[in-house]
Design an enzyme around this catalytic site. Structure first.
Site, short mmCIF file in Angstrom:
data_model
loop_
_atom_site.label_atom_id
_atom_site.label_comp_id
_atom_site.label_asym_id
_atom_site.label_seq_id
_atom_site.Cartn_x
_atom_site.Cartn_y
_atom_site.Cartn_z
N HIS A 1 0.29 2.86 5.26
CA HIS A 1 0.30 2.08 6.49
C HIS A 1 1.66 1.41 6.67
O HIS A 1 2.02 0.51 5.92
CB HIS A 1 -0.80 1.01 6.47
CG HIS A 1 -2.18 1.59 6.47
ND1 HIS A 1 -3.27 0.91 5.98
CD2 HIS A 1 -2.65 2.78 6.90
CE1 HIS A 1 -4.35 1.65 6.12
NE2 HIS A 1 -4.00 2.80 6.68
N SER B 1 -2.07 1.23 1.36
CA SER B 1 -1.70 0.21 2.34
C SER B 1 -0.98 -0.92 1.62
O SER B 1 0.01 -0.67 0.94
CB SER B 1 -2.94 -0.28 3.09
OG SER B 1 -2.56 -1.15 4.16
N THR B 2 -1.48 -2.14 1.71
CA THR B 2 -0.79 -3.29 1.12
C THR B 2 -0.54 -3.07 -0.38
O THR B 2 -1.45 -2.78 -1.13
CB THR B 2 -1.61 -4.57 1.32
OG1 THR B 2 -1.95 -4.70 2.69
CG2 THR B 2 -0.83 -5.79 0.86
N MET C 1 -5.73 -3.16 1.85
CA MET C 1 -6.75 -4.00 2.45
C MET C 1 -7.62 -3.19 3.39
O MET C 1 -7.17 -2.25 4.03
CB MET C 1 -6.07 -5.13 3.24
CG MET C 1 -7.00 -6.13 3.86
SD MET C 1 -7.79 -7.16 2.61
CE MET C 1 -8.89 -8.11 3.65
N ASP D 1 -10.00 1.72 5.34
CA ASP D 1 -9.46 2.99 5.81
C ASP D 1 -9.37 3.97 4.65
O ASP D 1 -8.80 3.66 3.60
CB ASP D 1 -8.07 2.78 6.43
CG ASP D 1 -7.52 4.04 7.08
OD1 ASP D 1 -8.34 4.86 7.54
OD2 ASP D 1 -6.28 4.19 7.14
#
Length: 363
Positions: A209, A183-184, A302, A305
């Protein structure tokens, strides 16, 4: 009371500034400290008070957003979330922004579209919260803020897409499939990891993401840089050695097996762990379809997930690896996966490709 996340909005559109300010201010953990119509006005505001997060438009008068981003990161790094309409050309521009140091992107609101705000407001607030935790070169938070979810929306698990694994899928075969979640900070982490892989690397499926319309440009960029072939996944695509499939934005991607071959299923569905695509959905499908023939990799990001899904993969016999804290932009997803007991090895980013190739030698 915990300190609020202070956000500076930089956009030349008055309606966009008002919309972003309104939806961010609805979250009790976020405070909009100001707005600016261009980078020059923003620079003056930053001299008076340093924000925790900046949302930044790309096309603005007097100085474009990417030029400002580069200057900001070289002088006073602050977590920046790019704000764009995500047209095809804009997607290429945003890839340049990520290379320049932006930690994430959000889609610019289509003003007057109530459905858009209803669907995207929670995700935009979560992106801003996530950005506030980003580890930039000269920014090290003494402690992380709590990352509670905003709004009353129920957090769904992978049960919303497919049932839990029933046991070990099968004995090991001659082919391995690698399942990756990020993600991030993942856009650049994935680039570094994929660039280190040879053309005959094991087949790989990735959930990063990202919003709709962005993943195709992201995959195209990676394909131009790497020896492996990278593309945005389409329903039914086979998982082949030397090929990497990126889950398309706003769709879940599942690993499925038919006979001796793997392929992906691209499906719509509800948000799982507040994401679509969801790492938990991919990892659970790998636990069900591949078992010990799979390898799971969870990278910077973050939230949690992928943590549950990685534990399910490990229970099914898969080898699992997490990126370490020192090289993660946000040590959220790996940390949660480790805490759940789903991780076999924790390694720095630069070692992940080697772990994949070492695991491949055992097949």
């Amino acid at each position: 009371m915990p300190k609020k996340i202070r956000v500076l909005i930089i956009d030349d559109s008055a309606s966009v500034r008002q919309t972003l300010a309104a939806l961010l201010s609805e979250d009790p953990e976020i405070e909009v400290m100001g707005v600016a119509t261009d980078p020059f006005m923003a620079a003056r505001k930053i001299q008076e008070e340093i924000p925790d997060v900046i949302t930044l438009d790309v096309e603005m008068p007097r100085m474009d957003g990417i030029t400002f981003l580069r200057k900001l990161m070289s002088q006073r790094p602050i977590p920046v979330v790019m704000c764009s309409s995500l047209t095809e050309a804009g997607s290429e521009t945003l890839l340049q922004a990520l290379e320049a140091g932006a930690v994430d992107i959000i889609q610019k609101p289509r003003i007057g579209a109530a459905d858009y705000l209803a669907d995207e407001a929670m995700r935009i607030r979560e992106v801003v919260k996530s950005a506030s935790h980003a580890r930039l070169p000269s920014i090290r938070r003494a402690e992380a803020r709590s990352a509670s979810a905003s709004g009353p929306a129920k957090k769904l698990t992978a049960d919303a897409m497919l049932p839990p694994p029933t046991g070990r899928a099968m004995a090991k075969t001659t082919e391995m499939v690698v399942c990756v979640g990020a993600s991030t900070g993942g856009t650049e982490a994935l680039r570094e990891m994929l660039e280190a892989l040879p053309a005959n690397a094991p087949g790989m499926v990735i959930v990063q993401h990202m919003p709709e319309k962005f993943t195709a440009a992201f995959a195209k960029r990676l394909n131009s840089l790497c020896e492996v072939e990278v593309k945005e996944a389409a329903d039914g695509d086979p998982v082949l050695r030397g090929h990497v499939l990126i889950a398309p934005g706003d769709n879940h991607m599942l690993l499925e097996r038919q006979g001796a071959r793997y392929h992906v299923a691209v499906k719509t569905g509800p948000l799982v762990s507040r994401h679509r695509p969801s790492v938990d959905v991919l990892f659970r499908s790998a636990a069900r379809s591949a078992g010990s023939n799979a390898m799971g990799v969870i990278m910077t990001g973050m939230g949690d997930d992928g943590a549950r899904g990685m534990f399910e993969m490990k229970q099914a016999g898969a080898f699992t690896v997490a990126q370490d804290e020192a090289t993660s932009v946000v040590f959220g997803m790996p940390k949660e996966a480790i805490a759940r007991g789903g991780v076999d090895r924790v390694v720095p980013l630069e070692q992940i490709a080697r772990e994949i190739l070492m695991a491949q030698q055992k097949f």
